[in-house]
Enzyme design. Structure first.
Site, PDB file in Angstrom:
ATOM      1  N   ASN A   9       0.860  -0.997   0.060  1.00 16.28           N
ATOM      2  CA  ASN A   9      -0.110   0.065  -0.031  1.00 16.28           C
ATOM      3  C   ASN A   9       0.749   1.181   0.010  1.00 16.28           C
ATOM      4  O   ASN A   9       1.674   1.388   1.090  1.00 16.28           O
ATOM      5  CB  ASN A   9      -0.903  -0.244   1.349  1.00 16.28           C
ATOM      6  CG  ASN A   9      -1.941   1.148   1.629  1.00 16.28           C
ATOM      7  OD1 ASN A   9      -1.697   1.930   0.327  1.00 16.28           O
ATOM      8  ND2 ASN A   9      -2.367   1.371   2.491  1.00 16.28           N
ATOM      9  N   LYS A  11       0.238   4.251  -0.068  1.00 16.31           N
ATOM     10  CA  LYS A  11      -0.316   5.371   0.652  1.00 16.31           C
ATOM     11  C   LYS A  11      -0.154   6.827  -0.311  1.00 16.31           C
ATOM     12  O   LYS A  11      -0.110   6.508  -1.708  1.00 16.31           O
ATOM     13  CB  LYS A  11       0.093   5.637   1.765  1.00 16.31           C
ATOM     14  CG  LYS A  11       0.137   4.046   2.703  1.00 16.31           C
ATOM     15  CD  LYS A  11       0.374   4.525   4.302  1.00 16.31           C
ATOM     16  CE  LYS A  11       0.075   2.994   4.992  1.00 16.31           C
ATOM     17  NZ  LYS A  11       0.066   3.251   6.530  1.00 16.31           N
ATOM     18  N   GLU A  96      -6.533   4.399   8.238  1.00 20.01           N
ATOM     19  CA  GLU A  96      -6.564   5.938   8.045  1.00 20.01           C
ATOM     20  C   GLU A  96      -7.820   6.619   7.164  1.00 20.01           C
ATOM     21  O   GLU A  96      -8.096   7.525   7.618  1.00 20.01           O
ATOM     22  CB  GLU A  96      -5.133   6.237   6.980  1.00 20.01           C
ATOM     23  CG  GLU A  96      -3.934   5.929   7.720  1.00 20.01           C
ATOM     24  CD  GLU A  96      -2.735   5.339   6.825  1.00 20.01           C
ATOM     25  OE1 GLU A  96      -2.624   5.547   5.577  1.00 20.01           O
ATOM     26  OE2 GLU A  96      -1.742   4.929   7.577  1.00 20.01           O
ATOM     27  N   GLU A 166      -4.923  -5.013  10.566  1.00 20.46           N
ATOM     28  CA  GLU A 166      -3.868  -3.968  10.699  1.00 20.46           C
ATOM     29  C   GLU A 166      -4.311  -3.367  12.268  1.00 20.46           C
ATOM     30  O   GLU A 166      -5.123  -2.389  12.365  1.00 20.46           O
ATOM     31  CB  GLU A 166      -3.985  -3.034   9.651  1.00 20.46           C
ATOM     32  CG  GLU A 166      -3.519  -3.561   8.202  1.00 20.46           C
ATOM     33  CD  GLU A 166      -3.008  -2.689   7.459  1.00 20.46           C
ATOM     34  OE1 GLU A 166      -2.088  -2.798   6.750  1.00 20.46           O
ATOM     35  OE2 GLU A 166      -3.697  -1.531   7.254  1.00 20.46           O
ATOM     36  N   GLY A 172       2.909   2.205  10.797  1.00 21.39           N
ATOM     37  CA  GLY A 172       3.907   3.145  10.566  1.00 21.39           C
ATOM     38  C   GLY A 172       4.575   3.676  12.125  1.00 21.39           C
ATOM     39  O   GLY A 172       5.317   4.765  12.132  1.00 21.39           O
ATOM     40  N   SER A 212       3.988  -2.122  10.271  1.00 21.85           N
ATOM     41  CA  SER A 212       5.449  -2.410  10.175  1.00 21.85           C
ATOM     42  C   SER A 212       6.028  -3.686  10.081  1.00 21.85           C
ATOM     43  O   SER A 212       6.937  -4.155  10.700  1.00 21.85           O
ATOM     44  CB  SER A 212       5.836  -1.981  11.863  1.00 21.85           C
ATOM     45  OG  SER A 212       5.487  -0.458  12.333  1.00 21.85           O
TER      46      SER A 212
HETATM   47  P1  13P Z   1       3.305   0.262   7.816  1.00 20.83           P
HETATM   48  O1  13P Z   1       3.896  -0.983   7.077  1.00 20.83           O
HETATM   49  O2  13P Z   1       4.169   1.742   7.304  1.00 20.83           O
HETATM   50  O3  13P Z   1       3.147   0.299   9.102  1.00 20.83           O
HETATM   51  O4  13P Z   1       1.907   0.466   7.474  1.00 20.83           O
HETATM   52  C1  13P Z   1       1.056  -0.535   7.154  1.00 20.83           C
HETATM   53  C2  13P Z   1      -0.289  -0.200   6.451  1.00 20.83           C
HETATM   54  O5  13P Z   1      -1.106   0.500   7.058  1.00 20.83           O
HETATM   55  C3  13P Z   1      -0.437  -0.896   5.157  1.00 20.83           C
HETATM   56  O6  13P Z   1      -1.733  -0.589   4.947  1.00 20.83           O
END
Ligand code: 13P
Length: 249
Positions: A9, A11, A96, A166, A172, A212
């Protein structure tokens, strides 16, 4: 055996030019990858990445989709538009989107049903906040998100759904759920799906872990019985990190 499914992802990262360059590198590096792999770029980057992925084994995803087919919805992007540029999977219900853009379980459910009706596969995200985990209501939150999100989805359509667990506190932050924590949550999600559908539907459901995920922890997570894949954020943005994650096995 459930097929391993590793998704990136992106983002709000990667312009069209950068995304195309990165996707071209991934195509080369992942040509012999044993897992199913997907990348989900931002909307405007999708067409350039779609071109770069043509003829490859990497699937193209979107990070969101409108909850209506077409019309006066300023700023939204429809399922039809996504399909026309090569998207086959849409990520829905990401934390998010829920936390920053007010997406409720009902909105997530409407989007899931719409995506399925338009022949798009879905990565359906669920997960608790730290406060919810500490309050001991992890299972209540997962039960609500899973049952509300899948309302009106029939057993046949479940083959088009991947669930991504998640935990919000692990996204993050560098804090990963332990493999045991992830496995326990995944087992619970599978049990809830089993109670809504059949044992067979639950057994074949792919459940990704997200939060993460890195080259250094992917193996231990993927070794767990109920962890079938990963939804990767930060570490999906470089060849150095995403390739070893996708090739964990
Ligand atoms: P991270 O791998 O940056 O923690 O993000 C996870 C995430 O939200 C994937 O959709």
């Amino acid at each position: 055996m459930r097929e391993a499914f590793i998704a990136g992802n992106w983002k709000m990262n990667m312009t069209p030019a950068k995304g195309a360059e990165f996707a071209t590198a991934l195509v080369k590096e992942l040509a012999d990858c044993k897992s199913k792999v997907l990348v989900a770029p931002p909307f405007v980057t999708i067409p350039a990445v779609s071109q770069a992925l043509k003829g490859s084994n990497i699937l193209l995803g979107a990070q969101n989709m409108a909850d209506h087919l077409s019309g006066a919805f300023t700023g939204e992007v429809s399922a039809e538009m996504l399909k026309e540029v090569g998207v086959s999977v849409v990520i829905l219900g990401h934390s998010e989107r829920r936390a920053l853009y007010g997406e409720t379980d009902a909105i997530v459910n409407a989007k899931i049903r719409l995506a399925l009706s338009q022949d798009l596969d879905v990565i359906f995200c669920v997960g608790e906040t730290l406060a919810e985990r500490e309050a001991g209501i992890l299972k209540d939150i997962l039960y609500r998100q899973v049952t509300e999100g899948l309302k009106g989805v029939d057993a046949l359509q479940m083959s088009r759904i991947t669930v991504a667990y998640e935990p919000v506190w692990a996204i993050g932050t560098g804090k990963t759920a332990t493999p045991d924590d992830a496995n326990e949550a995944h087992a619970y999600i599978r049990a809830v799906v089993g109670s809504m559908y059949t044992k067979g539907v639950a057994e074949s459901l792919i459940i990704q872990y997200g939060g993460s995920v890195k080259p250094s922890n992917v193996k231990d997570l993927m070794a767990m019985e109920h962890v079938d894949g990963a939804l990767v954020g930060g570490a999906s943005l470089t060849v150095d990190q995403f390739v070893p994650i996708a090739k964990f096995n």
